[in-house]
Design an enzyme around this catalytic site. Structure first.
Site, mmCIF file in Angstrom:
data_model
loop_
_atom_site.group_PDB
_atom_site.id
_atom_site.type_symbol
_atom_site.label_atom_id
_atom_site.label_comp_id
_atom_site.label_asym_id
_atom_site.label_seq_id
_atom_site.Cartn_x
_atom_site.Cartn_y
_atom_site.Cartn_z
ATOM 1 N N VAL A 98 0.845 -1.208 0.000
ATOM 2 C CA VAL A 98 0.000 0.000 0.000
ATOM 3 C C VAL A 98 0.881 1.259 0.000
ATOM 4 O O VAL A 98 0.367 2.374 0.065
ATOM 5 C CB VAL A 98 -0.979 -0.014 1.198
ATOM 6 C CG1 VAL A 98 -2.007 -1.147 1.015
ATOM 7 C CG2 VAL A 98 -0.270 -0.155 2.542
ATOM 8 N N ASP A 99 2.202 1.046 -0.090
ATOM 9 C CA ASP A 99 3.082 2.211 -0.168
ATOM 10 C C ASP A 99 3.151 2.698 -1.615
ATOM 11 O O ASP A 99 2.710 2.004 -2.528
ATOM 12 C CB ASP A 99 4.492 1.859 0.374
ATOM 13 C CG ASP A 99 5.228 0.819 -0.471
ATOM 14 O OD1 ASP A 99 5.598 -0.246 0.068
ATOM 15 O OD2 ASP A 99 5.419 1.069 -1.686
ATOM 16 N N HIS A 114 -4.236 -4.270 -3.019
ATOM 17 C CA HIS A 114 -4.701 -4.114 -1.629
ATOM 18 C C HIS A 114 -4.929 -2.651 -1.276
ATOM 19 O O HIS A 114 -5.059 -2.320 -0.099
ATOM 20 C CB HIS A 114 -3.681 -4.746 -0.660
ATOM 21 C CG HIS A 114 -3.629 -6.238 -0.762
ATOM 22 N ND1 HIS A 114 -2.612 -6.980 -0.221
ATOM 23 C CD2 HIS A 114 -4.468 -7.127 -1.359
ATOM 24 C CE1 HIS A 114 -2.830 -8.272 -0.465
ATOM 25 N NE2 HIS A 114 -3.941 -8.385 -1.164
ATOM 26 N N CYS A 122 -14.611 8.259 1.621
ATOM 27 C CA CYS A 122 -15.698 8.590 2.556
ATOM 28 C C CYS A 122 -16.837 7.577 2.370
ATOM 29 O O CYS A 122 -17.289 7.352 1.247
ATOM 30 C CB CYS A 122 -16.209 10.003 2.249
ATOM 31 S SG CYS A 122 -17.663 10.449 3.233
ATOM 32 N N CYS A 144 -18.013 16.050 1.509
ATOM 33 C CA CYS A 144 -19.421 16.139 1.961
ATOM 34 C C CYS A 144 -19.533 16.748 3.357
ATOM 35 O O CYS A 144 -20.617 16.964 3.874
ATOM 36 C CB CYS A 144 -20.077 14.756 1.922
ATOM 37 S SG CYS A 144 -19.491 13.615 3.198
ATOM 38 N N GLY A 181 9.478 -10.710 -2.997
ATOM 39 C CA GLY A 181 9.308 -10.224 -1.625
ATOM 40 C C GLY A 181 7.940 -10.467 -1.037
ATOM 41 O O GLY A 181 7.370 -9.584 -0.374
ATOM 42 N N ASN A 207 13.279 -13.752 -3.400
ATOM 43 C CA ASN A 207 12.857 -13.576 -2.010
ATOM 44 C C ASN A 207 14.050 -13.803 -1.084
ATOM 45 O O ASN A 207 14.996 -14.506 -1.439
ATOM 46 C CB ASN A 207 11.737 -14.579 -1.682
ATOM 47 C CG ASN A 207 10.759 -13.994 -0.671
ATOM 48 O OD1 ASN A 207 10.209 -12.914 -0.874
ATOM 49 N ND2 ASN A 207 10.580 -14.697 0.433
HETATM 50 N N1 APR Z 1 14.523 -8.878 0.126
HETATM 51 C C1 APR Z 1 13.769 -9.906 -0.345
HETATM 52 N N2 APR Z 1 12.752 -10.468 0.353
HETATM 53 C C2 APR Z 1 12.509 -9.980 1.586
HETATM 54 C C3 APR Z 1 13.259 -8.917 2.148
HETATM 55 C C4 APR Z 1 14.291 -8.367 1.354
HETATM 56 N N3 APR Z 1 15.061 -7.352 1.794
HETATM 57 N N4 APR Z 1 12.765 -8.662 3.387
HETATM 58 C C5 APR Z 1 11.760 -9.525 3.596
HETATM 59 N N5 APR Z 1 11.608 -10.324 2.513
HETATM 60 C C6 APR Z 1 10.621 -11.390 2.311
HETATM 61 C C7 APR Z 1 10.336 -12.195 3.558
HETATM 62 O O1 APR Z 1 11.213 -13.307 3.626
HETATM 63 C C8 APR Z 1 8.881 -12.632 3.320
HETATM 64 O O2 APR Z 1 8.849 -13.863 2.606
HETATM 65 O O3 APR Z 1 9.405 -10.755 1.978
HETATM 66 C C9 APR Z 1 8.312 -11.526 2.447
HETATM 67 C C10 APR Z 1 7.371 -10.609 3.214
HETATM 68 O O4 APR Z 1 6.267 -11.375 3.612
HETATM 69 P P1 APR Z 1 5.069 -10.686 4.424
HETATM 70 O O5 APR Z 1 5.612 -9.882 5.528
HETATM 71 O O6 APR Z 1 4.063 -11.777 4.705
HETATM 72 O O7 APR Z 1 4.443 -9.641 3.385
HETATM 73 P P2 APR Z 1 3.498 -9.953 2.138
HETATM 74 O O8 APR Z 1 3.769 -11.308 1.570
HETATM 75 O O9 APR Z 1 3.587 -8.797 1.234
HETATM 76 O O10 APR Z 1 2.030 -9.966 2.822
HETATM 77 C C11 APR Z 1 0.942 -10.131 1.960
HETATM 78 O O11 APR Z 1 -0.557 -9.835 3.820
HETATM 79 O O12 APR Z 1 -1.156 -8.752 5.758
HETATM 80 C C12 APR Z 1 -1.397 -8.840 4.411
HETATM 81 O O13 APR Z 1 -2.259 -7.093 3.107
HETATM 82 C C13 APR Z 1 -1.092 -7.536 3.735
HETATM 83 O O14 APR Z 1 -0.256 -7.204 1.482
HETATM 84 C C14 APR Z 1 -0.031 -7.899 2.690
HETATM 85 C C15 APR Z 1 -0.239 -9.397 2.518
#
Ligand code: APR
Length: 240
Positions: A98-99, A114, A122, A144, A181, A207
């Site tokens: 969401v960034d 997301h 609103c 509004c 990621g 990842n």
């Molecule tokens: N480089 C590569 N991978 C990374 C790094 C990095 N520097 N730092 C973290 N990761 C990996 C972690 O190993 C993990 O597998 O990124 C992944 C992040 O996983 P989450 O924290 O679960 O985030 P995400 O998969 O985006 O979550 C999905 O869950 O809570 C909801 O809506 C929220 O969009 C989000 C969704």
């Protein structure tokens, strides 16, 4: 023309998760010290939570919005943005994040499935608008003027992610699906790799560690996104 992926690549879908923004200083959700360690998502990111604890929910996102203002895009965002503009074929970027770091890195197209911290809506007049830096339940809607109805335009657990039809069409047509990621635990995004495979796309995971769905990928590049993402996309550019 064969490539290191052993196939001509013309249409690419890229899916990013919190890991692509981690090296910009934004906390992920499920790593140690992640957002969901400090908060129970059911208390923060559900329609019920918004109804029963509106200001707790709004403050959670106010805090993340102010954290975001202190961060800059990193080399992964910049490499993806460059690739989108340099690749001769079709690239479609989907983010679970969401960034706005992809946009700030110059990405010409980003689908926020997301939602976005930078948008609020609103629930009285149903209008979407640029999010105020900080807003509470007492903050009147700028359009509004009613208060008590503003919410971040974020898809909560139990709500339907955005533009799934468009996403499905892109995945059906993709030759290459690149997941960057993400832990691969939240659906429907966690199902995109299987969908791409069913349509004969090559699937690549980048990842920091093997995700829950690592077995679905033809290639895994394990390492930091700021190292592996530029390396991967420069190779695809070189060979296509
Ligand atoms: N480089 C590569 N991978 C990374 C790094 C990095 N520097 N730092 C973290 N990761 C990996 C972690 O190993 C993990 O597998 O990124 C992944 C992040 O996983 P989450 O924290 O679960 O985030 P995400 O998969 O985006 O979550 C999905 O869950 O809570 C909801 O809506 C929220 O969009 C989000 C969704």
């Amino acid at each position: 023309m064969t490539t290191f992926l052993e196939k001509r690549i013309e249409r690419i879908v890229i899916l990013t998760g919190a890991g692509v923004s981690a090296e910009s200083g934004l906390t992920t959700f499920r790593d140690s010290g992640g957002l969901w360690e400090g908060y129970d998502p059911l208390d923060i990111a559900t329609p019920t939570a918004l109804e029963t604890n509106r200001d707790v929910v709004l403050d959670f996102y106010n805090l993340r919005r102010s954290d975001l203002n202190k961060c800059l895009p990193n080399r992964s965002h910049l490499a993806i943005s460059h690739f989108q503009r340099a690749f001769s074929g079709h690239v479609f970027l989907i983010t679970q994040n969401v960034d706005d770091l992809h946009e700030r890195a110059g990405s010409p197209q980003v689908l926020h499935m997301h939602g976005s911290l930078k948008v609020m809506r609103c629930e009285h007049c149903y209008k979407e608008m640029k999010a105020l830096q900080i807003f509470k339940s007492s903050t009147p809607c700028p359009l509004c003027l009613k208060s008590g109805n503003l919410r971040p335009d974020i898809v909560f657990f139990g709500e339907i992610p955005k533009q799934l039809d468009e996403i499905n069409v892109e995945i059906m047509k993709a030759d290459l699906f690149v997941s960057i990621g993400t832990s691969g635990v939240v659906y429907p995004a966690a199902g995109f790799a299987a969908q791409a495979r069913d349509n004969e796309a090559i699937c690549v995971e980048i990842n920091k560690e093997k995700s829950e769905i690592a077995n679905l990928f033809d290639y895994s590049h394990i390492g930091l996104a700021t190292v592996e993402v530029p390396k991967f996309f420069s190779k695809v550019l070189l060979e296509n």
